[in-house]
Scaffold this motif. Structure first.
Motif, PDB file in Angstrom:
ATOM      1  N   GLY A 311       0.807  -1.202   0.000  1.00  0.00           N
ATOM      2  CA  GLY A 311       0.000   0.000   0.000  1.00  0.00           C
ATOM      3  C   GLY A 311       0.845   1.258   0.000  1.00  0.00           C
ATOM      4  O   GLY A 311       0.416   2.308  -0.489  1.00  0.00           O
ATOM      5  N   ASN A 312       2.055   1.165   0.533  1.00  0.00           N
ATOM      6  CA  ASN A 312       2.963   2.311   0.591  1.00  0.00           C
ATOM      7  C   ASN A 312       3.852   2.430  -0.641  1.00  0.00           C
ATOM      8  O   ASN A 312       4.595   3.398  -0.781  1.00  0.00           O
ATOM      9  N   ALA A 313       3.807   1.435  -1.524  1.00  0.00           N
ATOM     10  CA  ALA A 313       4.635   1.442  -2.733  1.00  0.00           C
ATOM     11  C   ALA A 313       3.994   2.316  -3.810  1.00  0.00           C
ATOM     12  O   ALA A 313       2.810   2.640  -3.758  1.00  0.00           O
ATOM     13  N   ASP A 314       4.799   2.707  -4.804  1.00  0.00           N
ATOM     14  CA  ASP A 314       4.257   3.422  -5.948  1.00  0.00           C
ATOM     15  C   ASP A 314       3.258   2.527  -6.687  1.00  0.00           C
ATOM     16  O   ASP A 314       3.361   1.292  -6.651  1.00  0.00           O
ATOM     17  N   TYR A 315       2.321   3.162  -7.369  1.00  0.00           N
ATOM     18  CA  TYR A 315       1.292   2.405  -8.067  1.00  0.00           C
ATOM     19  C   TYR A 315       1.901   1.396  -9.037  1.00  0.00           C
ATOM     20  O   TYR A 315       2.831   1.701  -9.788  1.00  0.00           O
ATOM     21  N   SER A 316       1.343   0.188  -8.987  1.00  0.00           N
ATOM     22  CA  SER A 316       1.796  -0.877  -9.873  1.00  0.00           C
ATOM     23  C   SER A 316       0.633  -1.817 -10.151  1.00  0.00           C
ATOM     24  O   SER A 316       0.007  -2.320  -9.208  1.00  0.00           O
ATOM     25  N   PRO A 317       0.319  -2.072 -11.416  1.00  0.00           N
ATOM     26  CA  PRO A 317      -0.741  -3.032 -11.736  1.00  0.00           C
ATOM     27  C   PRO A 317      -0.460  -4.416 -11.150  1.00  0.00           C
ATOM     28  O   PRO A 317      -1.389  -5.129 -10.754  1.00  0.00           O
ATOM     29  N   GLU A 318       0.836  -4.783 -11.086  1.00  0.00           N
ATOM     30  CA  GLU A 318       1.204  -6.089 -10.525  1.00  0.00           C
ATOM     31  C   GLU A 318       0.858  -6.151  -9.037  1.00  0.00           C
ATOM     32  O   GLU A 318       0.399  -7.190  -8.545  1.00  0.00           O
ATOM     33  N   ILE A 319       1.081  -5.049  -8.327  1.00  0.00           N
ATOM     34  CA  ILE A 319       0.743  -5.004  -6.900  1.00  0.00           C
ATOM     35  C   ILE A 319      -0.760  -5.100  -6.706  1.00  0.00           C
ATOM     36  O   ILE A 319      -1.249  -5.861  -5.859  1.00  0.00           O
ATOM     37  N   VAL A 320      -1.510  -4.349  -7.477  1.00  0.00           N
ATOM     38  CA  VAL A 320      -2.975  -4.384  -7.371  1.00  0.00           C
ATOM     39  C   VAL A 320      -3.490  -5.793  -7.657  1.00  0.00           C
ATOM     40  O   VAL A 320      -4.350  -6.323  -6.926  1.00  0.00           O
ATOM     41  N   ASP A 321      -2.966  -6.416  -8.680  1.00  0.00           N
ATOM     42  CA  ASP A 321      -3.398  -7.766  -9.036  1.00  0.00           C
ATOM     43  C   ASP A 321      -3.087  -8.761  -7.925  1.00  0.00           C
ATOM     44  O   ASP A 321      -3.916  -9.606  -7.572  1.00  0.00           O
ATOM     45  N   ALA A 322      -1.875  -8.649  -7.368  1.00  0.00           N
ATOM     46  CA  ALA A 322      -1.478  -9.561  -6.290  1.00  0.00           C
ATOM     47  C   ALA A 322      -2.371  -9.386  -5.063  1.00  0.00           C
ATOM     48  O   ALA A 322      -2.787 -10.366  -4.432  1.00  0.00           O
ATOM     49  N   LEU A 323      -2.684  -8.145  -4.716  1.00  0.00           N
ATOM     50  CA  LEU A 323      -3.561  -7.875  -3.578  1.00  0.00           C
ATOM     51  C   LEU A 323      -4.950  -8.464  -3.809  1.00  0.00           C
ATOM     52  O   LEU A 323      -5.536  -9.096  -2.915  1.00  0.00           O
ATOM     53  N   GLU A 324      -5.475  -8.270  -4.991  1.00  0.00           N
ATOM     54  CA  GLU A 324      -6.803  -8.799  -5.314  1.00  0.00           C
ATOM     55  C   GLU A 324      -6.831 -10.318  -5.193  1.00  0.00           C
ATOM     56  O   GLU A 324      -7.821 -10.911  -4.730  1.00  0.00           O
ATOM     57  N   ARG A 325      -5.760 -10.971  -5.573  1.00  0.00           N
ATOM     58  CA  ARG A 325      -5.701 -12.431  -5.559  1.00  0.00           C
ATOM     59  C   ARG A 325      -5.681 -13.004  -4.142  1.00  0.00           C
ATOM     60  O   ARG A 325      -6.019 -14.181  -3.939  1.00  0.00           O
ATOM     61  N   ARG A 326      -5.298 -12.188  -3.157  1.00  0.00           N
ATOM     62  CA  ARG A 326      -5.207 -12.665  -1.775  1.00  0.00           C
ATOM     63  C   ARG A 326      -6.459 -12.354  -0.954  1.00  0.00           C
ATOM     64  O   ARG A 326      -6.540 -12.718   0.213  1.00  0.00           O
ATOM     65  N   LYS A 327      -7.423 -11.668  -1.541  1.00  0.00           N
ATOM     66  CA  LYS A 327      -8.635 -11.318  -0.794  1.00  0.00           C
ATOM     67  C   LYS A 327      -9.450 -12.569  -0.464  1.00  0.00           C
ATOM     68  O   LYS A 327      -9.501 -13.522  -1.239  1.00  0.00           O
ATOM     69  N   GLY A 328     -10.062 -12.546   0.723  1.00  0.00           N
ATOM     70  CA  GLY A 328     -10.947 -13.630   1.119  1.00  0.00           C
ATOM     71  C   GLY A 328     -10.299 -14.753   1.888  1.00  0.00           C
ATOM     72  O   GLY A 328     -10.975 -15.701   2.303  1.00  0.00           O
ATOM     73  N   ILE A 329      -8.992 -14.670   2.137  1.00  0.00           N
ATOM     74  CA  ILE A 329      -8.301 -15.735   2.882  1.00  0.00           C
ATOM     75  C   ILE A 329      -8.555 -15.618   4.384  1.00  0.00           C
ATOM     76  O   ILE A 329      -8.769 -16.613   5.078  1.00  0.00           O
ATOM     77  N   ASN A 330      -8.541 -14.360   4.870  1.00  0.00           N
ATOM     78  CA  ASN A 330      -8.614 -14.124   6.308  1.00  0.00           C
ATOM     79  C   ASN A 330      -9.210 -12.736   6.533  1.00  0.00           C
ATOM     80  O   ASN A 330      -8.830 -11.779   5.853  1.00  0.00           O
ATOM     81  N   ASP A 331     -10.126 -12.615   7.488  1.00  0.00           N
ATOM     82  CA  ASP A 331     -10.808 -11.340   7.727  1.00  0.00           C
ATOM     83  C   ASP A 331      -9.836 -10.236   8.137  1.00  0.00           C
ATOM     84  O   ASP A 331      -9.927  -9.098   7.650  1.00  0.00           O
TER      85      ASP A 331
END
Length: 373
Positions: A311-331
């Motif tokens: 979240g503190n890194a410069d904008y990156s489509p790869e970062i956004v994609d990676a974050l989206e892929r980890r959603k739903g594992i743990n509240d």
């Protein structure tokens, strides 16, 4: 028994076992009991309940091991040959990991060497009661190290030595023989406030007093819950621990590099790209962190810490994609992922900016303070 000669021999043995400095002190820590109780009463220990649970036992080594009358305090240097301070701090898409955790977990190594030291002493006396400790029992190791002459307590609460700075582990061997004691070092911090002013979260509230609840090391290692938004930007790319107060300390100009193979940076952490680390499966995490201090925080906390850094890194489509892929594992993890996605998509802070404390820290490191091999 010539205890003076035995003490000299103990220090020689300790050097042969890989320790860089050894000191001996008595067990009287009564002068520290009031400040320890005040620190606990203020709640500065956060959720480290074990600190409060043992109370004043921490200041009474002779109650921890009945019969103890001396403590042999040891130092083992850990600064890795390839510390890469400035490289990891300035690259916001890479992770910063506290330098003590880049190699193998130190607890077993230091404890085993202390046990060998105890066995050597045991061979020289008629009977010996002893027990080694390395963060493994309620004991005030820093006051003991100070009393044994290994250094003085810096304003960041760590032990400082004029010849070695603060990049070292401590360990204790409790014994029941009347060895001669060493003299404490004189505090040489003077008016320097570098560690206090450079703390990203203002966790050092007064000389030698740290509010763990604000400390990045506590938040990323000891605390397993939702990290308050107040601290998330300040955490930056620090995913395990924080070295800032040591990085700016002038005494660390003299810090020697460790010769211990176990403390060198492990191969999987030589290019700590945030996205790559974030996409490790739990099995991969456990495998890569085998024998590491990092392993004990678990995979979910590992992902939580990295998501904040992303979240503190410069904008990156790869970062956004990676974050989206980890959603739903743990509240709990989802809360941090959602925050990180918002920072990425809104670009807060502005792309390429680094907070002023981080800029100052990087400038100091790039000037060669401390040594960066």
């Amino acid at each position: 028994m010539d205890y003076q000669q035995l003490a000299q021999q103990i220090k020689l043995w300790a050097t042969e076992l890989g320790f860089q400095k050894v000191g001996i002190c008595d067990v009287d820590l009564s002068e520290h009991e009031a400040e320890l109780q005040k620190w606990l009463d203020a709640g500065f220990h956060g959720e480290m309940d074990w600190m409060a649970r043992h109370g004043m036992l921490r200041a009474r080594p002779n109650e921890l091991l009945p019969g103890t009358i001396r403590v042999i305090s040891v130092r083992m240097d850990y600064l890795p040959q390839q510390a890469a301070f400035s490289a990891n701090l300035s690259r916001r898409d890479h992770a910063y990991i506290s330098r003590y955790a880049l190699g193998r977990d130190y607890h077993k190594l230091v404890r085993n060497q202390l046990k060998k030291l105890g066995q050597k002493i045991e061979q020289q006396v008629d009977a010996l009661g002893y027990r080694p400790f390395v963060d493994s029992a309620p004991i005030l190791e820093r006051p003991l190290a100070q009393k044994a002459g290994l250094g003085w307590t810096g304003k960041h609460s760590l032990i400082l030595d004029k010849d070695a700075g603060s990049w070292f582990f401590l360990g204790e061997l409790l014994v029941d023989i009347p060895l001669p004691v060493d003299e404490p070092q004189v505090n040489q911090c003077g008016k320097c406030q570098a560690c206090i002013t450079s703390c990203p979260t203002n966790a050092i509230i007064e000389d030698g007093v740290v509010d763990a609840r604000r400390c990045i090391s506590y938040l990323t290692i000891e605390f397993d819950g939702v990290i308050d938004e107040e601290f998330r930007h300040a955490i930056g790319n620090r995913i395990y621990g924080c070295d800032d107060c040591q990085l700016v300390c002038p005494w660390n100009r003299f810090a020697p590099l460790s010769e211990q193979d176990d403390f060198q940076r492990r191969e999987v952490l030589k290019n700590p790209d945030l996205v790559s680390l974030f996409l490790w499966s739990e099995e991969t995490f456990l495998d890569h962190m085998q024998g590491s201090a990092i392993r004990r925080i678990g995979h979910i906390q590992w992902l939580r810490n990295i998501s904040i850094a992303m979240g503190n890194a410069d904008y990156s489509p790869e970062i956004v994609d990676a974050l989206e892929r980890r959603k739903g594992i743990n509240d709990m993890l989802d809360i941090h992922i959602q925050w990180a996605l918002e920072q990425q998509l809104n670009q807060i802070p502005t792309p390429g900016t680094i907070d002023t404390k981080q800029q100052r820290l990087i400038r100091i490191v790039q000037k060669g303070l401390p040594r960066d091999a």
